[in-house]
Design a protein around this motif. Sequence first.
Motif, PDB file in Angstrom:
ATOM      1  N   SER A 152      14.384   9.450 -82.548  1.00 36.45           N
ATOM      2  CA  SER A 152      13.491   9.683 -81.418  1.00 36.45           C
ATOM      3  C   SER A 152      13.813   8.808 -80.207  1.00 36.45           C
ATOM      4  CB  SER A 152      12.052   9.432 -81.845  1.00 36.45           C
ATOM      5  OG  SER A 152      11.896   8.108 -82.339  1.00 36.45           O
ATOM      6  N   LEU A 153      14.774   7.885 -80.350  1.00 38.34           N
ATOM      7  CA  LEU A 153      15.071   6.929 -79.284  1.00 38.34           C
ATOM      8  C   LEU A 153      16.434   7.209 -78.664  1.00 38.34           C
ATOM      9  CD1 LEU A 153      13.829   3.608 -80.934  1.00 38.34           C
ATOM     10  CD2 LEU A 153      12.621   5.067 -79.294  1.00 38.34           C
ATOM     11  N   PRO A 154      16.694   6.706 -77.453  1.00 34.82           N
ATOM     12  CA  PRO A 154      18.010   6.868 -76.824  1.00 34.82           C
ATOM     13  C   PRO A 154      19.094   6.131 -77.606  1.00 34.82           C
ATOM     14  CG  PRO A 154      16.347   6.151 -75.231  1.00 34.82           C
ATOM     15  CD  PRO A 154      15.727   6.007 -76.584  1.00 34.82           C
ATOM     16  N   PRO A 155      20.367   6.344 -77.279  1.00 33.09           N
ATOM     17  CA  PRO A 155      21.455   5.590 -77.918  1.00 33.09           C
ATOM     18  C   PRO A 155      21.251   4.086 -77.748  1.00 33.09           C
ATOM     19  CG  PRO A 155      22.324   7.419 -76.628  1.00 33.09           C
ATOM     20  CD  PRO A 155      20.865   7.337 -76.311  1.00 33.09           C
ATOM     21  N   LEU A 156      21.804   3.314 -78.683  1.00 31.60           N
ATOM     22  CA  LEU A 156      21.562   1.876 -78.686  1.00 31.60           C
ATOM     23  C   LEU A 156      22.044   1.195 -77.412  1.00 31.60           C
ATOM     24  CD1 LEU A 156      22.463   1.193 -82.411  1.00 31.60           C
ATOM     25  CD2 LEU A 156      20.212   0.871 -81.352  1.00 31.60           C
ATOM     26  N   ALA A 157      23.169   1.614 -76.872  1.00 36.13           N
ATOM     27  CA  ALA A 157      23.659   0.996 -75.636  1.00 36.13           C
ATOM     28  C   ALA A 157      22.669   1.206 -74.500  1.00 36.13           C
ATOM     29  CB  ALA A 157      25.031   1.569 -75.273  1.00 36.13           C
ATOM     30  N   GLU A 158      22.060   2.370 -74.460  1.00 40.28           N
ATOM     31  CA  GLU A 158      21.059   2.646 -73.424  1.00 40.28           C
ATOM     32  C   GLU A 158      19.792   1.827 -73.662  1.00 40.28           C
ATOM     33  OE1 GLU A 158      18.513   6.482 -71.753  1.00 40.28           O
ATOM     34  OE2 GLU A 158      20.426   6.811 -72.809  1.00 40.28           O
ATOM     35  N   GLN A 159      19.402   1.687 -74.923  1.00 37.73           N
ATOM     36  CA  GLN A 159      18.247   0.845 -75.233  1.00 37.73           C
ATOM     37  C   GLN A 159      18.460  -0.579 -74.738  1.00 37.73           C
ATOM     38  OE1 GLN A 159      16.735   1.015 -79.310  1.00 37.73           O
ATOM     39  NE2 GLN A 159      17.633   3.054 -79.578  1.00 37.73           N
ATOM     40  N   LEU A 160      19.657  -1.117 -74.948  1.00 34.42           N
ATOM     41  CA  LEU A 160      19.942  -2.479 -74.518  1.00 34.42           C
ATOM     42  C   LEU A 160      19.938  -2.585 -72.997  1.00 34.42           C
ATOM     43  CD1 LEU A 160      20.686  -5.394 -75.055  1.00 34.42           C
ATOM     44  CD2 LEU A 160      23.070  -4.692 -75.368  1.00 34.42           C
ATOM     45  N   ARG A 161      20.543  -1.642 -72.311  1.00 34.72           N
ATOM     46  CA  ARG A 161      20.523  -1.672 -70.839  1.00 34.72           C
ATOM     47  C   ARG A 161      19.100  -1.657 -70.311  1.00 34.72           C
ATOM     48  NH1 ARG A 161      24.828   2.044 -71.296  1.00 34.72           N
ATOM     49  NH2 ARG A 161      23.406   3.782 -70.845  1.00 34.72           N
ATOM     50  N   ASP A 162      18.261  -0.819 -70.907  1.00 32.50           N
ATOM     51  CA  ASP A 162      16.869  -0.737 -70.464  1.00 32.50           C
ATOM     52  C   ASP A 162      16.133  -2.052 -70.718  1.00 32.50           C
ATOM     53  OD1 ASP A 162      17.324   1.852 -69.696  1.00 32.50           O
ATOM     54  OD2 ASP A 162      16.348   2.767 -71.451  1.00 32.50           O
ATOM     55  N   ALA A 163      16.420  -2.690 -71.850  1.00 31.62           N
ATOM     56  CA  ALA A 163      15.756  -3.946 -72.182  1.00 31.62           C
ATOM     57  C   ALA A 163      16.105  -5.037 -71.180  1.00 31.62           C
ATOM     58  CB  ALA A 163      16.142  -4.389 -73.595  1.00 31.62           C
ATOM     59  N   VAL A 164      17.362  -5.120 -70.805  1.00 28.70           N
ATOM     60  CA  VAL A 164      17.795  -6.133 -69.837  1.00 28.70           C
ATOM     61  C   VAL A 164      17.190  -5.857 -68.469  1.00 28.70           C
ATOM     62  CG1 VAL A 164      19.799  -7.074 -68.636  1.00 28.70           C
ATOM     63  CG2 VAL A 164      19.912  -6.623 -71.095  1.00 28.70           C
ATOM     64  N   ALA A 165      17.173  -4.595 -68.055  1.00 28.99           N
ATOM     65  CA  ALA A 165      16.600  -4.247 -66.757  1.00 28.99           C
ATOM     66  C   ALA A 165      15.109  -4.553 -66.713  1.00 28.99           C
ATOM     67  CB  ALA A 165      16.846  -2.762 -66.460  1.00 28.99           C
ATOM     68  N   LEU A 166      14.404  -4.289 -67.809  1.00 27.98           N
ATOM     69  CA  LEU A 166      12.970  -4.548 -67.846  1.00 27.98           C
ATOM     70  C   LEU A 166      12.682  -6.043 -67.747  1.00 27.98           C
ATOM     71  CD1 LEU A 166      10.073  -3.571 -68.227  1.00 27.98           C
ATOM     72  CD2 LEU A 166      10.452  -3.612 -70.693  1.00 27.98           C
ATOM     73  N   ALA A 167      13.499  -6.858 -68.409  1.00 27.69           N
ATOM     74  CA  ALA A 167      13.261  -8.308 -68.402  1.00 27.69           C
ATOM     75  C   ALA A 167      13.292  -8.863 -66.993  1.00 27.69           C
ATOM     76  CB  ALA A 167      14.295  -8.997 -69.282  1.00 27.69           C
ATOM     77  N   ALA A 168      14.089  -8.267 -66.133  1.00 26.21           N
ATOM     78  CA  ALA A 168      14.195  -8.754 -64.756  1.00 26.21           C
ATOM     79  C   ALA A 168      12.924  -8.464 -63.958  1.00 26.21           C
ATOM     80  CB  ALA A 168      15.395  -8.110 -64.078  1.00 26.21           C
ATOM     81  N   ARG A 169      12.070  -7.604 -64.480  1.00 20.89           N
ATOM     82  CA  ARG A 169      10.854  -7.235 -63.747  1.00 20.89           C
ATOM     83  C   ARG A 169       9.610  -7.976 -64.258  1.00 20.89           C
ATOM     84  NH1 ARG A 169      13.040  -2.008 -64.655  1.00 20.89           N
ATOM     85  NH2 ARG A 169      11.281  -1.346 -65.939  1.00 20.89           N
ATOM     86  N   ALA A 170       9.784  -8.980 -65.109  1.00 19.46           N
ATOM     87  CA  ALA A 170       8.639  -9.736 -65.626  1.00 19.46           C
ATOM     88  C   ALA A 170       7.908 -10.432 -64.479  1.00 19.46           C
ATOM     89  CB  ALA A 170       9.098 -10.752 -66.659  1.00 19.46           C
ATOM     90  N   PRO A 171       6.588 -10.587 -64.569  1.00 19.45           N
ATOM     91  CA  PRO A 171       5.820 -11.126 -63.449  1.00 19.45           C
ATOM     92  C   PRO A 171       6.092 -12.585 -63.122  1.00 19.45           C
ATOM     93  CG  PRO A 171       4.419 -10.799 -65.378  1.00 19.45           C
ATOM     94  CD  PRO A 171       5.723 -10.137 -65.674  1.00 19.45           C
ATOM     95  N   GLY A 172       6.510 -13.385 -64.094  1.00 19.23           N
ATOM     96  CA  GLY A 172       6.839 -14.781 -63.807  1.00 19.23           C
ATOM     97  C   GLY A 172       5.659 -15.718 -63.683  1.00 19.23           C
TER      98      GLY A 172
END
Length: 432
Positions: A152-172
Amino acid sequence: MRQRFTARAVVVGDRVGTVVPDAVVDVTDGRIDWVGTAADAPPAGDAEVTAVPGLLVPGLVNTHSHAPMVLLRGQAEGRPLERWLREVIWPREARLTPDDIEVAMAAASAEMLRGGVTTSVEMYFAPERIAAAVGRTGARAVVATPLIPLPSLPPLAEQLRDAVALAARAPGDGTVEYGIGPHAAYTLPLPVLRDAAAAAREDGLLLHVHVAETRGEGADLLATHGLSVPALLAAHDVLGGRVLAAHGVHLDDGDLALFHEYDVAVAHCPASNAKLASGIAPVRAMLDAGLRVGLGTDGPASNDGLDLLADVRLAAQLARLREGSATALTAAEAFWLATGGGADAIGRPDLGQVAAGRRADLVHVDTRDLLFEPVIDPSDLLTHLVWSGSSRLVRDTWVGGRQVVRDGACTTVDAEALRADVAERARRLAAA
């Protein structure tokens, strides 16, 4: 904003079990300024004064959770971990919607706040919806975006890219931070684990991974690669940086030495390990080896609660049984695993203790109960809290000085409406 809290006593949440009787805690703009006895307290000035009749303790830190699994609470009873996951949990999780996850996380967060848990490390799907739910309740979370090969999830490489991109948007602002959560060495290709670890190190993110949870997991990997799980992770450059290993039940002395070399922290989950018959983790050996160790509930489908105070007592009991010693884990150490030790394990020195400079995440435990008698010495308050205390005695909770539980009820969300919503969604998942 200046606040002053007065209490029968403060349990600091350090390893030695410091208890300050007749205590005062001063807070400015959500941070603790001063802690000590009333006799030594500076003038209150214009601070808003809150008097609590019991203990003030640090907000508890749940170092390993899949809290939205409240939707699956009580499911797959009696199965060991692998069958529990493959036969029931993963098929039902494949039917989850982002709305399901946000509602479930809000309900779980409310449950944790009412039990004194102010921060949790979450490894679950739809991480932004988890963050939104925590924003509603007023809690804190470290959200490790999961990497797992499910249809049900995207390919693992895409999952990792999304995880890194999301981390950059943390409120801080210390409320939500994102990490990376590769599930385990037995479910993921080793190159994916290596790439996830490299990405986490590059950005200073928490890497959260299940390690040596069951005996069979380690045996299979050992037969294939000739290495234990920790040694396999080290050989593939997964260790190093902010690594938090969940469970760590089946670790030998060599594994512990390796974890110490790479400063790997461990999230100890005694209730889940016991329910799934995974084993009893060597907590005393971990501490003696100099590892950072925190306490976790794991998911509410394998515990089946989010009551970290109950896990404090169980952790001490199981450690003593494993070692055959009534001093294998002291009451002070057990409570520290859920407070200061847990904060250290996740790399958050701003949390976990009632101490100057830390965030004002505070919990009022009512001691006007037979569970807290007799008290001969102030330290008895801590031992009573561990050995006979109960989360039902949590009356009030503050996160950064903001009250999110008052007199046992959440102030930020409608817990009863969430309960009904979770029940309806859970029935849909079970019927499909």
